[in-house]
Design a protein around this motif. Structure first.
Motif, PDB file in Angstrom:
ATOM      1  N   GLY A  97      41.534  37.141  41.212  1.00 44.89           N
ATOM      2  CA  GLY A  97      42.483  36.049  41.400  1.00 44.89           C
ATOM      3  C   GLY A  97      42.553  35.520  42.820  1.00 44.89           C
ATOM      4  O   GLY A  97      42.984  34.376  43.030  1.00 44.89           O
ATOM      5  N   ASP A  98      42.142  36.326  43.813  1.00 46.04           N
ATOM      6  CA  ASP A  98      42.150  35.841  45.194  1.00 46.04           C
ATOM      7  C   ASP A  98      40.844  35.141  45.560  1.00 46.04           C
ATOM      8  O   ASP A  98      40.656  34.732  46.705  1.00 46.04           O
ATOM      9  N   GLY A  99      39.929  35.027  44.592  1.00 47.94           N
ATOM     10  CA  GLY A  99      38.660  34.346  44.836  1.00 47.94           C
ATOM     11  C   GLY A  99      37.514  35.274  45.154  1.00 47.94           C
ATOM     12  O   GLY A  99      36.352  34.843  45.183  1.00 47.94           O
ATOM     13  N   SER A 100      37.797  36.550  45.387  1.00 54.42           N
ATOM     14  CA  SER A 100      36.724  37.484  45.727  1.00 54.42           C
ATOM     15  C   SER A 100      35.876  37.791  44.497  1.00 54.42           C
ATOM     16  O   SER A 100      36.354  37.780  43.356  1.00 54.42           O
ATOM     17  N   ILE A 101      34.596  38.067  44.739  1.00 57.47           N
ATOM     18  CA  ILE A 101      33.656  38.362  43.654  1.00 57.47           C
ATOM     19  C   ILE A 101      33.834  39.811  43.209  1.00 57.47           C
ATOM     20  O   ILE A 101      34.007  40.712  44.031  1.00 57.47           O
ATOM     21  N   ALA A 102      33.810  40.045  41.901  1.00 60.71           N
ATOM     22  CA  ALA A 102      33.943  41.393  41.347  1.00 60.71           C
ATOM     23  C   ALA A 102      32.764  41.702  40.442  1.00 60.71           C
ATOM     24  O   ALA A 102      32.096  40.801  39.936  1.00 60.71           O
TER      25      ALA A 102
END
Length: 317
Positions: A97-102
């Motif tokens: 949700g914060d834009g970081s890739i998972a």
């Protein structure tokens, strides 16, 4: 506020769908032609619960060969996988949700499969399987009566030596706990740190609006699961666990699929219940089932099953 509006300008006119799997919710984006390149600011804006659509993460459904994603392209190349316009291998481009890739999300895989089916990008009858690509590798999805069963891959200890000797490899502190608690770190393709609590009251009293502290923290951060074993722990051959989770880059969520698998695996280690292969994991958003499947090499595959729902579809203004 202007930051959010400007971040979404480039996506005006884009069709989107909101989906959830046991309360773990996602903004879904179909990208059959590989047209969209969603950056971290756009993901954060879309997932904002006040100024955007709201979600624990964003999932872009795109054929692997059109993904423009370095991880997907490397996996295609190294594994010798095939993806074409005629027979696409669907890539689950998942962002927190914060834009970081998972790497992946177990609940997200169920939502992903349900979305592909609803968009008529795949055909999948009950009992049939579909293979998809995630940053954690290939995953299989089987349509079942209760929704979707996901082949989650092998579970493993993040620090095998510490885990096997002490059944603990970290200390975790969170609001609502008086002292740090021992924890066990488990990989499901993404990192998890599982903490056992003595009773449901302690679990409910936790304040997970603040990120728990983990010492030592795994190299790429970690999701933190707090679990209470069922009473009885095993009933009719099925293990029972309650769980709350704080996810990397998101905060507390109503569910976490890989987290449910990690929680069940940790409780099996602590309780020496490795003969129990099926576990019911209760999360705030509902219930999922976790099944452990022995392999010839001594490792165990994990299967996660549960429902998925589409909430709405629309077009970004």
């Amino acid at each position: 506020m202007p930051h959010h509006f400007s971040a979404l300008d480039a996506l005006a006119g884009t069709p989107v769908t909101k989906a959830h799997a046991t309360g773990n919710d996602f903004v879904m984006l179909a990208d059959a032609d590989g047209r969209y390149s969603v950056d971290a600011d756009q993901v954060a804006a879309l997932c904002d619960r006040h100024l955007g659509i709201g979600g624990d993460g964003l999932i872009r459904a795109v054929p692997a060969h059109r993904s423009h994603d370095a991880a997907a392209e490397e996996l295609l190349s190294t594994a010798g996988l095939s993806s074409t316009d005629e027979a696409p291998l669907w890539f689950m481009d998942y962002r927190n949700g914060d834009g970081s890739i998972a790497e992946m999300c177990g609940n997200g895989v169920r939502a992903f499969a349900h979305f592909l089916l609803a968009e008529e990008l795949i055909a999948l009858e009950e009992g049939q399987e579909l293979t998809i690509l995630t940053r954690a590798g290939l995953r299989t999805v089987r349509k079942v009566a209760e929704g979707y069963a996901i082949g989650m891959g092998i579970w493993s200890f993040i620090d095998p030596e510490l885990a096997q000797n002490n059944a603990s490899d970290a200390l975790v502190m969170a609001r609502g706990l008086e002292d740090p608690r021992p924890a066990l770190s488990i990989s499901m393709g993404n990192p998890h740190t599982v903490v056992a609590l003595p009773e449901a009251e302690t679990l409910e009293a936790l304040d997970l609006t603040e990120k728990p502290t983990v010492d030592p923290v795994p190299p790429h951060g970690t999701n933190v699961e707090f679990v209470v074993p069922g009473e009885p722990l095993v009933e009719d051959g099925v293990g029972h666990v309650r769980m709350r989770v704080h996810e990397r880059g998101v905060g507390e969520t109503m569910s976490c699929g890989t987290g449910a698998c990690a929680a069940a695996a940790a409780v099996r280690v602590w309780a020496a219940q490795d003969g129990v292969d099926t576990w019911a994991v209760q999360v705030p958003g509902g219930d999922v089932m976790v099944r452990f499947i022995p392999r010839q090499d001594g490792a165990e595959d994990v299967e996660l099953s549960g429902p998925a729902e589409l909430v709405m579809s629309g077009t970004l203004r």
